[in-house]
Design a protein around this motif. Structure first.
Motif, PDB file in Angstrom:
ATOM      1  N   GLU A   1      80.902  65.219  65.089  1.00 12.76           N
ATOM      2  CA  GLU A   1      79.763  65.588  65.931  1.00 12.76           C
ATOM      3  C   GLU A   1      80.218  65.928  67.350  1.00 12.76           C
ATOM      4  OE1 GLU A   1      77.030  62.368  65.556  1.00 12.76           O
ATOM      5  OE2 GLU A   1      76.245  63.078  63.633  1.00 12.76           O
ATOM      6  N   GLU A   2      81.201  65.186  67.861  1.00  7.79           N
ATOM      7  CA  GLU A   2      81.737  65.492  69.187  1.00  7.79           C
ATOM      8  C   GLU A   2      82.383  66.870  69.196  1.00  7.79           C
ATOM      9  OE1 GLU A   2      81.731  63.924  72.201  1.00  7.79           O
ATOM     10  OE2 GLU A   2      80.288  62.515  71.341  1.00  7.79           O
ATOM     11  N   LEU A   3      83.130  67.178  68.137  1.00 10.27           N
ATOM     12  CA  LEU A   3      83.790  68.484  68.043  1.00 10.27           C
ATOM     13  C   LEU A   3      82.766  69.610  67.967  1.00 10.27           C
ATOM     14  CD1 LEU A   3      86.408  70.139  67.681  1.00 10.27           C
ATOM     15  CD2 LEU A   3      86.203  69.745  65.219  1.00 10.27           C
TER      16      LEU A   3
ATOM     17  N   THR B   1      76.551  80.644  75.940  1.00  8.55           N
ATOM     18  CA  THR B   1      76.553  81.116  77.329  1.00  8.55           C
ATOM     19  C   THR B   1      75.471  82.173  77.474  1.00  8.55           C
ATOM     20  OG1 THR B   1      78.130  82.905  76.908  1.00  8.55           O
ATOM     21  CG2 THR B   1      79.040  80.732  77.470  1.00  8.55           C
TER      22      THR B   1
ATOM     23  N   GLN C   1      79.651  69.562  69.039  1.00  9.97           N
ATOM     24  CA  GLN C   1      78.961  69.680  70.317  1.00  9.97           C
ATOM     25  C   GLN C   1      79.807  70.435  71.331  1.00  9.97           C
ATOM     26  OE1 GLN C   1      77.799  65.758  71.572  1.00  9.97           O
ATOM     27  NE2 GLN C   1      76.063  65.663  70.169  1.00  9.97           N
ATOM     28  N   ARG C   2      81.085  70.136  71.375  1.00 12.06           N
ATOM     29  CA  ARG C   2      81.975  70.840  72.303  1.00 12.06           C
ATOM     30  C   ARG C   2      82.035  72.323  71.963  1.00 12.06           C
ATOM     31  NH1 ARG C   2      88.273  69.336  72.423  1.00 12.06           N
ATOM     32  NH2 ARG C   2      88.147  70.541  70.485  1.00 12.06           N
ATOM     33  N   THR C   3      82.124  72.616  70.667  1.00  7.78           N
ATOM     34  CA  THR C   3      82.157  74.017  70.219  1.00  7.78           C
ATOM     35  C   THR C   3      80.867  74.741  70.592  1.00  7.78           C
ATOM     36  OG1 THR C   3      83.606  73.433  68.378  1.00  7.78           O
ATOM     37  CG2 THR C   3      82.403  75.516  68.201  1.00  7.78           C
ATOM     38  N   SER C   4      79.741  74.060  70.399  1.00  2.21           N
ATOM     39  CA  SER C   4      78.442  74.657  70.703  1.00  2.21           C
ATOM     40  C   SER C   4      78.301  74.964  72.186  1.00  2.21           C
ATOM     41  CB  SER C   4      77.317  73.719  70.259  1.00  2.21           C
ATOM     42  OG  SER C   4      77.377  73.485  68.877  1.00  2.21           O
ATOM     43  N   LYS C   5      78.704  74.025  73.022  1.00  3.91           N
ATOM     44  CA  LYS C   5      78.596  74.222  74.472  1.00  3.91           C
ATOM     45  C   LYS C   5      79.430  75.408  74.928  1.00  3.91           C
ATOM     46  CE  LYS C   5      77.546  69.416  75.690  1.00  3.91           C
ATOM     47  NZ  LYS C   5      78.038  68.177  76.332  1.00  3.91           N
ATOM     48  N   ALA C   6      80.604  75.561  74.308  1.00  8.40           N
ATOM     49  CA  ALA C   6      81.466  76.688  74.685  1.00  8.40           C
ATOM     50  C   ALA C   6      80.881  78.022  74.232  1.00  8.40           C
ATOM     51  CB  ALA C   6      82.857  76.487  74.078  1.00  8.40           C
TER      52      ALA C   6
ATOM     53  N   GLN D   1      79.393  76.801  64.838  1.00 12.64           N
ATOM     54  CA  GLN D   1      79.753  75.635  64.034  1.00 12.64           C
ATOM     55  C   GLN D   1      80.308  76.045  62.671  1.00 12.64           C
ATOM     56  OE1 GLN D   1      76.163  73.348  63.857  1.00 12.64           O
ATOM     57  NE2 GLN D   1      76.484  72.385  65.843  1.00 12.64           N
TER      58      GLN D   1
END
Length: 310
Positions: free
Chosen positions: A131-133, A143, A135-140, A276
């Motif tokens: 889930e952390e991975l 944009t 979320q990080r991917t989604s935030k990147a 994702q």
């Protein structure tokens, strides 16, 4: 969220998926807008943000901080949905206090040393990392530039679709519909007659007005007539499963493309899911996965979209 949900191939092409999102977001401009939300009571004022290190309680000497409450609140979203911010904090803190008390009792009984518990911890550890991975991917991926580019490319390729704005008077029998026809032919106002005799409670209050709609949004018999009818013309009685309709088209137009801000949530969701799925497919392609004979699927696994992270 389970890993099985992330194994699917992308379910639709980029343009098709956003086309649906854009089309679904077109408002029925003529319909009565929903009532404004009631103002929040004074007690529901937002709680002041706390330093994550702030200690909110101790249980047998163990601290529970504001950061702990924030993490737990993510897991309790459904239970907290209807609460004010101060209520959410208090509810979550009480939950964590009970959680810590129960966990301490379980430790005393050495439940953490059982093989079953260790397996569960390993699973929860992997799920939290996944889930952390994601979320990080989604935030990147999410944009403004990426979302605007997707909107522009898709909107450019959308084909204009016709919409009509129509009103109707719905009655139970054909005889009643013919009486409505006669009244309108004698010059009575369509909206006034609709308010008086139409059995459609939703549109009758609006003088029969159904707002703007596109092809396929009404039952077939109604749809066929309304898109052939010229503006300001009144149809003969049209029979559907609801009764008999006398229809008047008031306007025809090409469906406007909704502005970017209106469909931004749908675009963001699409970008997140796409990012994702791309990541998971890439990782699966790089990993060495070997199923044993016992692990082979007994039947095909249906594809599923990857959900957005919590």
């Amino acid at each position: 969220m389970t890993f099985s949900l992330l194994r699917a191939r992308r379910s639709a092409a980029l343009g098709a998926a956003l086309t649906v999102a854009l089309a679904a977001a077109v408002p029925a401009l003529a319909q009565t807008p929903p009532p404004a939300a009631a103002p929040a009571p004074a007690a529901a004022a937002e709680a002041k943000p706390l330093d994550p290190k702030t200690v909110l309680a101790t249980v047998d000497g163990e601290e529970i901080t504001a950061a702990d409450v924030e993490i737990a609140a993510e897991d309790l979203q459904q239970s907290l949905a209807s609460m004010t911010e101060p209520q959410r904090r208090d509810y979550t803190l009480n939950y964590l206090i009970d959680l810590k008390i129960a966990a301490n009792a379980a430790e005393k009984d050495k439940l953490s040393e059982t093989p079953e518990f260790k397996q569960r911890i390993a699973y929860l550890h992997d799920r939290a990392l996944m889930e952390e991975l994601l979320q990080r991917t989604s935030k990147a991926a999410v944009t403004d530039e990426a979302m605007r580019k997707l909107y522009d490319e898709t909107a450019k390729n959308l084909k204009p679709e016709q919409e009509v704005r129509a009103s109707h008077i719905l009655v139970k029998t054909e005889d009643e519909a013919k009486k409505v026809e006669d009244r309108l032919a004698k010059g009575e106002d369509f909206a006034a007659v609709a308010k008086e005799v139409s059995t459609d409670p939703g549109s009758a209050k609006q003088g029969g007005d159904l707002g703007f709609f596109g092809k396929g949004q009404m039952v077939p018999a109604f749809d066929e007539v309304v898109f052939k009818l010229e503006p300001n013309k009144v149809s003969q009685p049209v029979k559907t499963q609801f009764g008999f309709h006398v229809i008047k088209v008031t306007e025809k137009r090409e469906r406007p493309i909704p502005p970017f801000e209106q469909v931004k949530p749908q675009i963001e969701q699409y970008v997140v899911r796409t990012a994702q799925q791309d990541l998971v497919l890439k990782l699966r392609g790089e990993a060495k996965v070997e199923r044993t004979k016992a692990g082979e699927p007994s039947e095909p696994t249906p594809p599923a979209d990857a959900p957005a992270p919590k």
